[in-house]
Design a protein around this motif. Structure first.
Motif, PDB file in Angstrom:
ATOM      1  N   ILE A  33       0.867  -1.177   0.000  1.00  0.00           N
ATOM      2  CA  ILE A  33       0.000   0.000   0.000  1.00  0.00           C
ATOM      3  C   ILE A  33       0.904   1.228   0.000  1.00  0.00           C
ATOM      4  CG2 ILE A  33      -1.784   1.321   1.203  1.00  0.00           C
ATOM      5  CD1 ILE A  33      -2.724  -1.258   2.514  1.00  0.00           C
ATOM      6  N   LEU A  34       0.729   2.060  -1.024  1.00  0.00           N
ATOM      7  CA  LEU A  34       1.447   3.323  -1.092  1.00  0.00           C
ATOM      8  C   LEU A  34       0.574   4.401  -0.455  1.00  0.00           C
ATOM      9  CD1 LEU A  34       3.874   4.983  -2.160  1.00  0.00           C
ATOM     10  CD2 LEU A  34       2.560   5.313  -4.278  1.00  0.00           C
ATOM     11  N   PHE A  35       1.093   5.024   0.595  1.00  0.00           N
ATOM     12  CA  PHE A  35       0.311   5.996   1.374  1.00  0.00           C
ATOM     13  C   PHE A  35       1.023   7.328   1.425  1.00  0.00           C
ATOM     14  CE2 PHE A  35      -0.581   8.000   5.535  1.00  0.00           C
ATOM     15  CZ  PHE A  35      -1.959   8.191   5.407  1.00  0.00           C
ATOM     16  N   ASP A  36       0.284   8.388   1.073  1.00  0.00           N
ATOM     17  CA  ASP A  36       0.846   9.742   1.162  1.00  0.00           C
ATOM     18  C   ASP A  36      -0.314  10.732   1.112  1.00  0.00           C
ATOM     19  OD1 ASP A  36       2.656  12.022   1.031  1.00  0.00           O
ATOM     20  OD2 ASP A  36       4.147  10.627   0.238  1.00  0.00           O
ATOM     21  N   GLN A  37       0.014  12.014   1.117  1.00  0.00           N
ATOM     22  CA  GLN A  37      -1.009  13.039   1.025  1.00  0.00           C
ATOM     23  C   GLN A  37      -1.713  12.956  -0.323  1.00  0.00           C
ATOM     24  OE1 GLN A  37       1.403  16.528   1.816  1.00  0.00           O
ATOM     25  NE2 GLN A  37       0.804  16.536   3.966  1.00  0.00           N
ATOM     26  N   ALA A  38      -2.932  13.457  -0.378  1.00  0.00           N
ATOM     27  CA  ALA A  38      -3.783  13.285  -1.558  1.00  0.00           C
ATOM     28  C   ALA A  38      -3.130  13.812  -2.831  1.00  0.00           C
ATOM     29  CB  ALA A  38      -5.129  13.974  -1.320  1.00  0.00           C
ATOM     30  N   GLU A  39      -2.519  15.005  -2.758  1.00  0.00           N
ATOM     31  CA  GLU A  39      -1.927  15.575  -3.968  1.00  0.00           C
ATOM     32  C   GLU A  39      -0.732  14.757  -4.449  1.00  0.00           C
ATOM     33  OE1 GLU A  39      -0.450  18.096  -0.403  1.00  0.00           O
ATOM     34  OE2 GLU A  39      -2.288  17.081  -1.061  1.00  0.00           O
ATOM     35  N   VAL A  40      -0.013  14.124  -3.518  1.00  0.00           N
ATOM     36  CA  VAL A  40       1.121  13.271  -3.903  1.00  0.00           C
ATOM     37  C   VAL A  40       0.609  11.995  -4.554  1.00  0.00           C
ATOM     38  CG1 VAL A  40       3.149  12.017  -3.073  1.00  0.00           C
ATOM     39  CG2 VAL A  40       2.530  14.221  -2.048  1.00  0.00           C
ATOM     40  N   ILE A  41      -0.413  11.407  -3.977  1.00  0.00           N
ATOM     41  CA  ILE A  41      -0.989  10.185  -4.544  1.00  0.00           C
ATOM     42  C   ILE A  41      -1.585  10.451  -5.919  1.00  0.00           C
ATOM     43  CG2 ILE A  41      -2.841   8.487  -4.258  1.00  0.00           C
ATOM     44  CD1 ILE A  41      -0.358   7.931  -2.558  1.00  0.00           C
ATOM     45  N   ASP A  42      -2.192  11.625  -6.117  1.00  0.00           N
ATOM     46  CA  ASP A  42      -2.717  11.971  -7.444  1.00  0.00           C
ATOM     47  C   ASP A  42      -1.601  11.980  -8.481  1.00  0.00           C
ATOM     48  OD1 ASP A  42      -5.280  12.203  -6.481  1.00  0.00           O
ATOM     49  OD2 ASP A  42      -5.226  14.393  -6.297  1.00  0.00           O
ATOM     50  N   CYS A  77      -0.589  -3.660  -5.542  1.00  0.00           N
ATOM     51  CA  CYS A  77      -0.359  -2.436  -4.784  1.00  0.00           C
ATOM     52  C   CYS A  77      -1.581  -1.533  -4.813  1.00  0.00           C
ATOM     53  CB  CYS A  77       0.846  -1.699  -5.357  1.00  0.00           C
ATOM     54  SG  CYS A  77       1.268  -0.183  -4.471  1.00  0.00           S
ATOM     55  N   GLN A  78      -2.020  -1.125  -3.631  1.00  0.00           N
ATOM     56  CA  GLN A  78      -3.091  -0.141  -3.517  1.00  0.00           C
ATOM     57  C   GLN A  78      -2.485   1.240  -3.277  1.00  0.00           C
ATOM     58  OE1 GLN A  78      -6.101  -1.357  -0.575  1.00  0.00           O
ATOM     59  NE2 GLN A  78      -5.128  -3.382  -0.571  1.00  0.00           N
ATOM     60  N   LEU A  79      -3.237   2.270  -3.653  1.00  0.00           N
ATOM     61  CA  LEU A  79      -2.848   3.641  -3.373  1.00  0.00           C
ATOM     62  C   LEU A  79      -3.844   4.230  -2.391  1.00  0.00           C
ATOM     63  CD1 LEU A  79      -1.229   3.038  -6.008  1.00  0.00           C
ATOM     64  CD2 LEU A  79      -1.593   5.419  -6.646  1.00  0.00           C
ATOM     65  N   ALA A  80      -3.340   4.874  -1.349  1.00  0.00           N
ATOM     66  CA  ALA A  80      -4.216   5.435  -0.313  1.00  0.00           C
ATOM     67  C   ALA A  80      -3.710   6.812   0.083  1.00  0.00           C
ATOM     68  CB  ALA A  80      -4.258   4.513   0.907  1.00  0.00           C
ATOM     69  N   ALA A  81      -4.644   7.717   0.347  1.00  0.00           N
ATOM     70  CA  ALA A  81      -4.294   9.093   0.703  1.00  0.00           C
ATOM     71  C   ALA A  81      -4.727   9.401   2.126  1.00  0.00           C
ATOM     72  CB  ALA A  81      -4.946  10.074  -0.269  1.00  0.00           C
ATOM     73  N   GLY A  82      -3.956  10.270   2.785  1.00  0.00           N
ATOM     74  CA  GLY A  82      -4.316  10.669   4.136  1.00  0.00           C
ATOM     75  C   GLY A  82      -3.197  11.423   4.814  1.00  0.00           C
ATOM     76  N   ASP A  83      -3.378  11.650   6.107  1.00  0.00           N
ATOM     77  CA  ASP A  83      -2.420  12.379   6.938  1.00  0.00           C
ATOM     78  C   ASP A  83      -1.895  11.420   7.997  1.00  0.00           C
ATOM     79  OD1 ASP A  83      -1.145  13.926   8.875  1.00  0.00           O
ATOM     80  OD2 ASP A  83      -2.585  15.565   8.766  1.00  0.00           O
ATOM     81  N   PHE A  84      -0.569  11.179   8.005  1.00  0.00           N
ATOM     82  CA  PHE A  84      -0.039  10.160   8.923  1.00  0.00           C
ATOM     83  C   PHE A  84      -0.114  10.568  10.390  1.00  0.00           C
ATOM     84  CE2 PHE A  84       4.371  11.599   7.191  1.00  0.00           C
ATOM     85  CZ  PHE A  84       4.423  12.697   8.040  1.00  0.00           C
TER      86      PHE A  84
END
Length: 355
Positions: free
Chosen positions: A215-224, A239-246
């Motif tokens: 799972i690749l996780f980062d802020q929304a604009e980075v994931i975009d 691999c999934q992509l997920a957005a959020g604030d750690f």
């Protein structure tokens, strides 16, 4: 005054005794003027000199025309850089690349061109000129100088932000290979790359470990941006992509969470907060993997000791840590530090298991 008495161009015929007799004040003078070298490298990197020379030697006058420089001034710059092994003057006025200079090429794997530009650009260079503020107050010299932290600055200034991104990508490629080679990922079933950027690190791990899901996780604009960059990547089925604030949450249910050059951006309180989110999200048998430079004891040279000062200057609360300091923040977040796995690069993998 000649300050190049310990030139990288010194030949093997020079005896150790000859080198050891260099007066200590001359050695110190070389250190004092070291930024002359780094800023000269910056100028050559910014001008793209290495790219011009990659097909062979060129006369300085031609390079001056191509790069829009004063020919005499450019010759003086290249002569100085030849004296420290970046270029070589093969005959009067003609310069070529050396093995060191090759790494200023933009197309060279592991290139340090963008890193040279990043360190020499006003954001870093002027902040380091304000280092006394950091030493006296413990606060970021960058923030004091620019009125905002470096992440806010990059959000408002896309050009230096792009240089930073390219520098980190180039620098990271060697580290990624080192981590993949050194650490055994075989016991892990699902891996979350926390603040994993555009996914190059995670995808390298997945390619080397066909059993893994990620799972690749980062802020929304980075994931975009990551989605557009890796949309055709065949590994996306694993691999999934997920957005959020750690600081708020990370994807749940994985048995390993990896953080590369994330924890060193933050003070202990916020580093512990990030680790606690990983602890909360992982399975009962989960582990956390922190990829950072671990400062060794003693007086031996180590890049992380200077990088630690860079974090002091550039990032509010940022720091490199010793093994004991990692043990402390791991324990505060609910982890036991089990081992530190060195790699062939400066970074190590600091492993902790869930208590």
């Amino acid at each position: 005054m000649q300050t190049n008495t310990l030139s990288p161009n010194a030949t093997s015929s020079e005896s150790p005794q000859a080198v050891n007799t260099v007066p200590p004040q001359m050695v110190l003078m070389q250190m004092v003027t070291a930024y002359w070298v780094s800023q000269s490298i910056y100028a050559a990197a910014k001008l793209g000199i290495a790219d011009q020379l990659k097909l062979g030697p060129q006369h300085c006058d031609q390079l001056a025309v191509t790069t829009g420089c004063d020919r005499t001034a450019l010759y003086r710059l290249l002569r100085a850089l030849a004296s420290v092994g970046i270029f070589a003057e093969t005959e009067p006025g003609y310069f070529c690349l050396t093995p060191l200079g090759d790494y200023l090429r933009s197309d060279m794997p592991g290139s340090v061109r963008d890193a040279s530009i990043m360190v020499g650009d006003p954001e870093h260079y002027n902040a380091w000129g304000n280092i006394l503020h950091s030493v006296k107050t413990g606060e970021s010299a960058f923030e004091n100088l620019f009125g905002m932290n470096i992440f806010q600055y990059y959000a408002q200034n896309p050009e230096p932000a792009a240089v930073f991104d390219r520098a980190m990508t180039s620098f990271s490629s060697t580290e990624i290979a080192g981590v993949v080679a050194a650490y055994d990922f075989s016991p892990i079933r699902k891996l979350v790359d926390v603040a994993g950027g555009h996914g190059s690190f995670l995808f390298s791990i997945l390619k080397a470990n066909p059993h893994l899901e990620g799972i690749l996780f980062d802020q929304a604009e980075v994931i975009d941006r990551a989605q557009s960059l890796i949309g055709s990547e065949p590994l996306l089925n694993r691999c999934q992509l997920a957005a959020g604030d750690f600081f708020e949450a990370v994807p749940a249910g994985a048995d390993a969470y990896i953080l590369k050059h994330i924890i060193h951006d933050w003070d202990d309180e916020r580093a512990i907060a990030i680790l606690k989110q990983c602890h909360r999200a992982m399975t009962a048998d989960g582990r956390v993997l922190v990829v950072e430079q671990v400062i060794p004891p003693g007086n031996e040279p180590f890049l992380g000791k200077l990088l630690d000062v860079n974090m002091l200057v550039m990032c509010p609360g940022g720091k490199e840590r010793t093994a004991a300091e990692y043990q402390q923040i791991f324990a505060a977040a609910g982890f036991k530090l089990t081992r530190i796995v060195p790699t062939e690069t400066f970074v190590s993998v600091v492993e902790g298991v869930r208590l």
